[in-house]
Design an enzyme around this catalytic site. Structure first.
Site, PDB file in Angstrom:
ATOM      1  N   ASP A  58       0.779  -1.244   0.000  1.00 35.03           N
ATOM      2  CA  ASP A  58       0.000   0.000   0.000  1.00 35.03           C
ATOM      3  C   ASP A  58       0.814   1.300   0.000  1.00 35.03           C
ATOM      4  O   ASP A  58       1.791   1.404   0.742  1.00 35.03           O
ATOM      5  CB  ASP A  58      -0.857   0.106   1.274  1.00 35.03           C
ATOM      6  CG  ASP A  58      -1.558  -1.172   1.621  1.00 35.03           C
ATOM      7  OD1 ASP A  58      -1.499  -2.120   0.837  1.00 35.03           O
ATOM      8  OD2 ASP A  58      -2.171  -1.217   2.705  1.00 35.03           O
ATOM      9  N   GLU A 240     -10.472  -2.298   4.636  1.00 33.30           N
ATOM     10  CA  GLU A 240      -9.115  -1.813   4.903  1.00 33.30           C
ATOM     11  C   GLU A 240      -8.946  -0.426   4.275  1.00 33.30           C
ATOM     12  O   GLU A 240      -9.751  -0.005   3.439  1.00 33.30           O
ATOM     13  CB  GLU A 240      -8.075  -2.751   4.268  1.00 33.30           C
ATOM     14  CG  GLU A 240      -8.133  -4.192   4.746  1.00 33.30           C
ATOM     15  CD  GLU A 240      -7.040  -5.070   4.155  1.00 33.30           C
ATOM     16  OE1 GLU A 240      -6.423  -5.816   4.914  1.00 33.30           O
ATOM     17  OE2 GLU A 240      -6.801  -5.033   2.940  1.00 33.30           O
TER      18      GLU A 240
HETATM   19  C1  FRU Z   1      -3.855  -3.608   2.776  1.00 34.31           C
HETATM   20  C2  FRU Z   1      -3.207  -4.056   4.075  1.00 34.31           C
HETATM   21  C3  FRU Z   1      -3.540  -3.095   5.187  1.00 34.31           C
HETATM   22  C4  FRU Z   1      -2.402  -3.297   6.143  1.00 34.31           C
HETATM   23  C5  FRU Z   1      -1.243  -3.536   5.211  1.00 34.31           C
HETATM   24  C6  FRU Z   1      -0.219  -4.496   5.730  1.00 34.31           C
HETATM   25  O1  FRU Z   1      -3.224  -4.074   1.638  1.00 34.31           O
HETATM   26  O2  FRU Z   1      -3.617  -5.365   4.382  1.00 34.31           O
HETATM   27  O3  FRU Z   1      -4.806  -3.296   5.750  1.00 34.31           O
HETATM   28  O4  FRU Z   1      -2.193  -2.202   6.973  1.00 34.31           O
HETATM   29  O5  FRU Z   1      -1.793  -4.026   4.006  1.00 34.31           O
HETATM   30  O6  FRU Z   1       0.892  -4.521   4.920  1.00 34.31           O
END
Ligand code: FRU
Length: 516
Positions: A58, A240
């Site tokens: 992300d 998320e």
């Molecule tokens: C989304 C996610 C978030 C988390 C991160 C962990 O892709 O699962 O929810 O904070 O990636 O790398």
């Protein structure tokens, strides 16, 4: 020492210096060459940010400050698969050319550093500012693996860190975490913004199957305000990476709540849904209950917007999908971001829809190859004799809404097909034969997206990089992103249209690599 010996000594000394300098020059040149080689491997995106090496997911903490666009990102410097999360860092002055910076945040005793956001605390509400310097404050999730292994539910908490040198170095707050976990397994990805009505910071937090809003006067003390969405929108997976911001619709303020979801996307796996409505400083009230997607393709996820960009809302996503992100065939690095996209809002059938368009800054690297008007679609072909090579951008408008498809191919027989199916009223991207796909069975597939525009002319912009296509149709009302892995670059273009479509305008531009 006699004169002769002194002279000999001096000459020897100079020879030594000469060789030292020569050695340094060779090393510098070798490094420079290696750097260039780094960004020119097979499948390496040329106009999208990707880390030099290792794993990225992300985009995080995107904030504009003092002429610099900051992009932090979920990063594992130890391998090219997901692992202990850090915040990697890259900066840009134009949203196009990126410079990777040293890692910003390392895991600590509270856990890995998961996704989150960053704000410029202009009025120093946090008290972290010093000598008139307003701090950048990052708000992120700490993910405590020991707690997770022990079977606890409260292993994700929210913490903060600040920077007084425009993002170069960060100090974690001594009293982290600032939001403790009430016992919710998925409790993460805080997106914070200043709310003028509440005169407080608002944190939009993904809490399993809903959004929870918190408020704070100082970024340190947080109070729960409300919850949203338990029974609304798509729920095929965990919620998320949310975002909350207003967009202007002819003077009317329309609030947009972005909620990324994994899995459960419209074409499988991870995707970005959103709601439109009103946020009154405490509660989000939707203005309609249909599920809307910011990008219908399989490969835009965890997208959120930059903070502190004034009236512009600039969105960036991770160009992959959790279904196969860890196994795509780019072993040296994994994943890239989408191009930055400017968000807008339109009303279609009495419903607000968010539009996405590539930021105008990308025009600076576009070099027109051909500009045509009123050509029969089937007459338009580009063969490799024209030395076309990715990345490039193809924009067209049509005289009518009719079936057509555009095939991007190479001499290897690999082909990516992008088109419009009138009967289904759908755009599509077919990557079935676009290259390597053995790493995941469901990868070789055709993705579809509805057409929302109701006028009688189609408008399409396609941005094609070494291993990705982004489709922006009808002023960004329909957006799709898909990755693919061809052995050779796609350097041929053919258009098919059984109904004799006419292209009113067409522009093909090559895009200059941002890594030169
Ligand atoms: C989304 C996610 C978030 C988390 C991160 C962990 O892709 O699962 O929810 O904070 O990636 O790398």
């Amino acid at each position: 020492m006699n004169k002769r010996a002194a002279l000999k000594n001096k000459i020897m000394q100079q020879i030594k210096y000469f060789f030292i300098i020569l050695f340094c020059v060779i090393i510098t040149l070798a490094n420079a060459q290696q750097d260039t080689a780094v960004y020119h491997e097979q499948y390496r995106p040329q106009i999208h940010f990707s880390p030099k090496a290792h794993w990225m997911n992300d985009p995080n903490g995107m904030v504009y400050n003092d002429g610099i666009y900051h992009l932090f990102f979920q990063y594992y410097p130890g391998a090219s698969v997901w692992g202990p999360m850090h915040w990697g860092h890259a900066t840009s002055t134009d949203l196009v050319h990126w410079q990777e910076q040293p890692i910003a945040l390392y895991p600590d005793s509270l856990g890995y550093i998961f996704s989150g956001s960053a704000v410029l605390d202009k009025n120093n509400t946090s008290g972290f500012g010093k000598n008139g310097i307003a701090p950048l404050v990052a708000i992120y999730t700490n993910h405590d693996t020991a707690g997770e292994r022990a079977g606890r539910k409260d292993y994700q908490t929210q913490s903060i860190a600040y920077s007084l040198d425009n993002g170069k170095t960060w100090t974690k707050y001594a009293h982290n975490p600032v939001v403790k976990n009430p016992g919710i397994v998925d409790f993460r990805d805080p997106k914070v913004s200043w709310n003028e009505v509440a005169k407080k910071w608002i944190m939009t937090l993904a809490t399993k199957d809903r959004i929870t809003f918190f408020s704070s006067p100082d970024l340190k003390n947080w109070t729960k305000e409300s919850e949203f969405g338990e029974k609304l929108g798509a729920h095929g997976g965990v919620w998320e990476c949310p975002d909350l911001f207003p967009l202007d619709y002819n003077g009317q303020e329309v609030w947009v709540l972005i909620v990324n979801i994994n899995p459960g996307g419209p074409n499988g796996g991870s995707a970005t849904q959103y709601f439109t409505g009103n946020f009154d400083g405490h509660t989000f009230t939707p203005d309609d209950t249909t599920t809307k997607w910011l990008d219908y393709g399989p490969d835009e996820y965890a997208g959120i917007t930059w903070s502190n960009t004034g009236d512009r809302k600039i969105f960036l996503g991770w160009m992959s999908n959790w279904e196969y992100a860890n196994v795509v065939p780019t072993e040296k690095w994994r994943s890239a971001t989408t191009v930055p996209r400017e968000l807008g809002i339109k009303k279609i059938n009495n419903q607000f829809l968010v539009t996405s368009q590539p930021v105008k800054e990308l025009n600076a690297i576009a070099k027109p190859i051909s500009t045509l008007t009123n050509v029969k679609a089937t007459d338009y072909t580009v063969t490799n004799s024209s030395k076309l090579s990715t990345p490039y951008r193809l924009s067209l408008t049509t005289d009518a809404v009719k079936d057509f498809s555009i095939t991007f191919s190479n001499e290897n027989g690999e082909q990516l097909i992008v088109g419009f199916d009138k009967a289904a009223n759908q755009y599509y991207i077919d990557r079935t034969k676009a290259g390597e796909s053995s790493f995941k069975q469901s990868f070789a597939a055709k993705a579809v997206a509805p057409r929302f525009a109701q006028n009688n002319q189609l408008g399409l912009t396609l941005i094609i990089d070494a291993a990705s296509v982004e489709l922006f149709a009808d002023g960004g009302l329909t957006t799709m992103t898909a990755i693919f892995f061809p052995k050779d670059l796609l350097n041929q273009i053919h258009v098919q249209s059984p109904e004799g479509l006419v292209l009113k305008t067409l522009q093909l531009s090559s895009m200059q690599s941002i890594w030169k």
